[in-house]
Design a protein around this motif. Structure first.
Motif, PDB file in Angstrom:
ATOM      1  N   PRO A  40       0.812  -1.220   0.000  1.00 28.98           N
ATOM      2  CA  PRO A  40       0.000   0.000   0.000  1.00 28.98           C
ATOM      3  C   PRO A  40       0.848   1.272   0.000  1.00 28.98           C
ATOM      4  O   PRO A  40       1.858   1.347   0.681  1.00 28.98           O
ATOM      5  N   LYS A  41       0.391   2.228  -0.807  1.00 25.02           N
ATOM      6  CA  LYS A  41       0.940   3.582  -0.757  1.00 25.02           C
ATOM      7  C   LYS A  41      -0.023   4.463   0.033  1.00 25.02           C
ATOM      8  O   LYS A  41       0.395   5.297   0.798  1.00 25.02           O
ATOM      9  N   THR A  42      -1.319   4.259  -0.234  1.00 26.65           N
ATOM     10  CA  THR A  42      -2.401   4.891   0.525  1.00 26.65           C
ATOM     11  C   THR A  42      -3.453   3.801   0.713  1.00 26.65           C
ATOM     12  O   THR A  42      -3.255   2.670   0.295  1.00 26.65           O
ATOM     13  N   ASN A  43      -4.592   4.159   1.284  1.00 26.30           N
ATOM     14  CA  ASN A  43      -5.648   3.152   1.484  1.00 26.30           C
ATOM     15  C   ASN A  43      -6.099   2.503   0.187  1.00 26.30           C
ATOM     16  O   ASN A  43      -6.404   1.318   0.159  1.00 26.30           O
ATOM     17  N   ASN A  44      -6.177   3.272  -0.891  1.00 27.48           N
ATOM     18  CA  ASN A  44      -6.749   2.768  -2.140  1.00 27.48           C
ATOM     19  C   ASN A  44      -5.754   2.679  -3.288  1.00 27.48           C
ATOM     20  O   ASN A  44      -6.138   2.337  -4.398  1.00 27.48           O
ATOM     21  N   VAL A  45      -4.493   3.023  -3.051  1.00 26.11           N
ATOM     22  CA  VAL A  45      -3.465   2.965  -4.090  1.00 26.11           C
ATOM     23  C   VAL A  45      -2.359   2.027  -3.631  1.00 26.11           C
ATOM     24  O   VAL A  45      -1.817   2.186  -2.530  1.00 26.11           O
ATOM     25  N   TYR A  46      -2.046   1.064  -4.483  1.00 26.51           N
ATOM     26  CA  TYR A  46      -0.998   0.089  -4.180  1.00 26.51           C
ATOM     27  C   TYR A  46       0.108   0.178  -5.222  1.00 26.51           C
ATOM     28  O   TYR A  46      -0.131   0.538  -6.375  1.00 26.51           O
ATOM     29  N   GLU A  47       1.302  -0.150  -4.786  1.00 23.33           N
ATOM     30  CA  GLU A  47       2.457  -0.203  -5.677  1.00 23.33           C
ATOM     31  C   GLU A  47       2.762  -1.666  -6.000  1.00 23.33           C
ATOM     32  O   GLU A  47       2.873  -2.496  -5.097  1.00 23.33           O
TER      33      GLU A  47
END
Length: 153
Positions: free
Chosen positions: A68-75
């Motif tokens: 996770p980078k943020t709750n809804n964005v993943y790397e």
């Protein structure tokens, strides 16, 4: 010939993942992608991290990870298939399978970085809907191509 995907969670499965990542690092012979790998390593295995292994006929042949980078964005990190298993569409199937899992977990976007010199990788990601995305860029290097994919439902 059976192909299966598992979410790596046990110590043995995580060791298999790290073994593949080490093979990837050696094969790529590129320090740009692995400068802070030891720091990166400790982020894997966390509750919100997704690590998958591909197995063909019971043998681990590939991997992919998302963190996770943020709750809804993943790397996306470390998509790798062993050389002897390439050209069998394993990477395609692994990517499609794992993106579906991310959708089920309400992930809205996946970002990644690849190298310009890895033309086949760039084409592979574009074939699966990824686009060059300057906002996904977080490594300062001229050879890095940042990409992103907005996940639909």
């Amino acid at each position: 010939m059976s192909l299966t995907f598992i979410r790596a969670q046990s110590d043995k499965e995580l060791d298999q993942f790290f073994d593949l990542v080490e093979k990837y690092r050696v094969e790529l012979n590129e320090n740009v992608c692995f400068p802070a790998y030891e720091k990166e390593r400790i982020t894997y295995g966390a509750d919100k991290t997704f690590i998958f292994l591909a197995k063909k006929d019971g043998y681990v042949c590939g991997c992919i990870a998302y963190r996770p980078k943020t709750n809804n964005v993943y790397e996306m990190k470390r998509l790798y298939i062993l050389p002897s298993y390439r050209k069998q569409k394993i990477a395609d199937q692994l990517l499609i399978y794992t993106l579906d899992i991310l959708r089920e977990n309400h992930v809205e976007k996946v970002e990644l970085e690849t190298l310009k010199r890895l033309g086949p990788a760039l084409s592979f990601y574009q074939k699966h809907g990824f686009q060059i995305d300057k906002e996904a860029h977080h490594t300062e290097h001229d050879d890095i191509v940042p990409m992103g994919l907005t996940l639909g439902k």
